[in-house]
Design a protein around this motif. Structure first.
Motif, PDB file in Angstrom:
ATOM      1  N   MET A   1      12.927  13.463  76.634  1.00 52.21           N
ATOM      2  CA  MET A   1      13.863  14.445  76.970  1.00 52.21           C
ATOM      3  C   MET A   1      13.422  16.077  76.934  1.00 52.21           C
ATOM      4  O   MET A   1      13.171  16.339  75.905  1.00 52.21           O
ATOM      5  CB  MET A   1      14.869  14.035  76.005  1.00 52.21           C
ATOM      6  N   ALA A   2      14.023  16.590  77.910  1.00 53.16           N
ATOM      7  CA  ALA A   2      13.739  17.937  78.190  1.00 53.16           C
ATOM      8  C   ALA A   2      14.229  18.929  76.769  1.00 53.16           C
ATOM      9  O   ALA A   2      13.386  19.780  76.222  1.00 53.16           O
ATOM     10  CB  ALA A   2      14.007  18.487  79.472  1.00 53.16           C
ATOM     11  N   ASP A   3      15.249  18.571  76.338  1.00 52.60           N
ATOM     12  CA  ASP A   3      15.583  19.444  75.291  1.00 52.60           C
ATOM     13  C   ASP A   3      15.398  18.909  73.835  1.00 52.60           C
ATOM     14  O   ASP A   3      15.992  19.534  73.128  1.00 52.60           O
ATOM     15  CB  ASP A   3      17.348  19.693  75.332  1.00 52.60           C
ATOM     16  N   THR A   4      14.292  18.009  73.912  1.00 53.49           N
ATOM     17  CA  THR A   4      14.001  17.473  72.372  1.00 53.49           C
ATOM     18  C   THR A   4      13.093  18.463  71.883  1.00 53.49           C
ATOM     19  O   THR A   4      12.208  18.985  72.520  1.00 53.49           O
ATOM     20  CB  THR A   4      13.455  16.276  72.608  1.00 53.49           C
ATOM     21  N   ILE A   5      13.416  18.923  70.478  1.00 56.34           N
ATOM     22  CA  ILE A   5      12.408  20.040  70.183  1.00 56.34           C
ATOM     23  C   ILE A   5      11.773  19.286  68.864  1.00 56.34           C
ATOM     24  O   ILE A   5      10.569  19.913  68.593  1.00 56.34           O
ATOM     25  CB  ILE A   5      13.473  21.224  69.595  1.00 56.34           C
ATOM     26  N   ILE A   6      12.153  18.130  68.356  1.00 56.31           N
ATOM     27  CA  ILE A   6      11.447  17.464  67.201  1.00 56.31           C
ATOM     28  C   ILE A   6      11.441  16.074  67.700  1.00 56.31           C
ATOM     29  O   ILE A   6      12.417  15.433  67.693  1.00 56.31           O
ATOM     30  CB  ILE A   6      12.220  17.745  65.949  1.00 56.31           C
ATOM     31  N   GLU A   7      10.039  15.596  67.625  1.00 59.31           N
ATOM     32  CA  GLU A   7       9.831  14.111  67.681  1.00 59.31           C
ATOM     33  C   GLU A   7       9.184  13.619  66.530  1.00 59.31           C
ATOM     34  O   GLU A   7       7.848  14.017  66.441  1.00 59.31           O
ATOM     35  CB  GLU A   7       9.513  13.791  68.937  1.00 59.31           C
ATOM     36  N   LEU A   8       9.552  12.845  65.577  1.00 57.16           N
ATOM     37  CA  LEU A   8       8.966  12.351  64.359  1.00 57.16           C
ATOM     38  C   LEU A   8       8.865  10.903  64.454  1.00 57.16           C
ATOM     39  O   LEU A   8       9.903  10.162  64.832  1.00 57.16           O
ATOM     40  CB  LEU A   8       9.572  12.601  63.276  1.00 57.16           C
ATOM     41  N   LYS A   9       7.408  10.078  64.613  1.00 57.60           N
ATOM     42  CA  LYS A   9       7.389   8.821  64.949  1.00 57.60           C
ATOM     43  C   LYS A   9       6.690   7.946  63.928  1.00 57.60           C
ATOM     44  O   LYS A   9       5.598   8.386  63.768  1.00 57.60           O
ATOM     45  CB  LYS A   9       6.857   8.433  66.251  1.00 57.60           C
ATOM     46  N   GLY A  10       7.371   7.184  63.042  1.00 58.99           N
ATOM     47  CA  GLY A  10       6.524   6.662  62.159  1.00 58.99           C
ATOM     48  C   GLY A  10       5.888   7.487  61.072  1.00 58.99           C
ATOM     49  O   GLY A  10       4.614   6.984  60.814  1.00 58.99           O
ATOM     50  N   ALA A  11       6.494   8.605  60.682  1.00 58.80           N
ATOM     51  CA  ALA A  11       5.711   9.455  59.773  1.00 58.80           C
ATOM     52  C   ALA A  11       5.614   8.803  58.502  1.00 58.80           C
ATOM     53  O   ALA A  11       6.704   8.345  57.777  1.00 58.80           O
ATOM     54  CB  ALA A  11       6.709  10.729  59.846  1.00 58.80           C
TER      55      ALA A  11
END
Ligand SMILES: Nc1ncnc2c1ncn2[C@@H]1O[C@H](COP(=O)(O)OP(=O)(O)OP(=O)(O)O)[C@@H](O)[C@H]1O
Ligand SMILES: [Mg+2]
Length: 236
Positions: A1-11
């Motif tokens: 998504m264009a307006d996503t600023i943070i993406e944390l996956k399985g941190a």
């Protein structure tokens, strides 16, 4: 998504040594959109500050992915992460973290200088005026009240015009009235500049001022107001 600023996956992150190791973050997934304000609540020791440190690029994950502004921090060197942080992420701590032998102006200007931002002292002066400290530029932290010190820290965090502002219990060391003024200032700046704000607090009324609330428990996200729980979704 264009307006996503943070993406944390399985941190996932364990801290400490063999004798005192703590599994602090247990596979956290989190997506935050630009200009969102997120209040993070949870018991002491649940991992809130550690989560913020990961998001600020100050703590590295053992496994998982962290992407901020489409930049994969988990694939970058510490120097690259530090350079990215200097321009994109502002951080405010409970205990201000100002440098004692630098004036208010220097505390704001020196990080700008280090980030190669032009006119650091002029930018710093403007930011300090914007938080109401135009008359305190030459004061040292020890000559300022707690609320004033936090204003300097906020000016420092805002000066590079970061897209993301991270605040760890920013009102925790202040009396109620001063704390409210600091919270007002943070929310005003967030709205004015369209920044994303992540705010850890033990004060539910402060978290309620955010557009979204997340509750952390024992290294996991226990609830997230942006994501209806399955049972509620089924009813809806
Ligand atoms: N460097 C470290 N070594 C070992 N354990 C650590 C380290 N840093 C944090 N921890 C542990 O990780 C857990 C989470 O710490 P964290 O500071 O993230 O909690 P918190 O939710 O911010 O708590 P508080 O509300 O008290 O600030 C705690 O149990 C803490 O003792
Ligand atoms: Mg904490």
């Amino acid at each position: 998504m264009a307006d996503t600023i943070i993406e944390l996956k399985g941190a996932d992150l364990t801290l400490g040594n063999a004798a005192a190791s703590v599994h602090v973050l247990k596979g956290i997934d989190l997506t935050v959109s630009a200009a969102e304000s997120v209040g993070i609540l949870g018991p002491s020791g649940s991992g809130k500050s550690t989560l913020l440190m990961v998001l600020a690029g100050l703590e590295r994950l053992d496994s998982g992915e962290i992407v901020i502004k489409e930049t994969p921090l988990h694939r970058m060197s510490e120097d690259q992460v530090a350079a990215f942080r200097g321009r994109n992420i502002g951080i405010v701590f409970q205990s201000f973290h100002l440098i004692a032998n630098m004036t208010a102006l220097e505390n704001v200007a020196v990080p700008l200088e280090l980030a190669n931002i032009s006119d650091p002292f002029e930018v710093a002066r403007r930011e300090l005026e914007a938080v109401g400290l135009g008359e305190r530029l030459s004061h040292y932290p020890g000559q300022l009240s707690g609320g004033e010190q936090q204003r300097v820290a906020i000016a420092r965090a805002l000066a590079p015009s970061p897209a993301l502002l991270i605040a760890d219990e920013p009102t925790g060391n202040l009396d109620t009235d001063t704390g409210r003024q600091i919270a007002d200032l943070l929310f005003a700046k967030q709205a004015e500049r369209g920044m994303t704000l992540l705010l850890v607090t033990h004060d539910p009324s402060l978290a309620a001022r955010c557009s979204r609330q997340i509750r952390v428990r024992s290294g996991r996200i226990e609830s997230d107001s942006a994501t209806p729980r399955r049972a509620e979704a089924a009813i809806a």
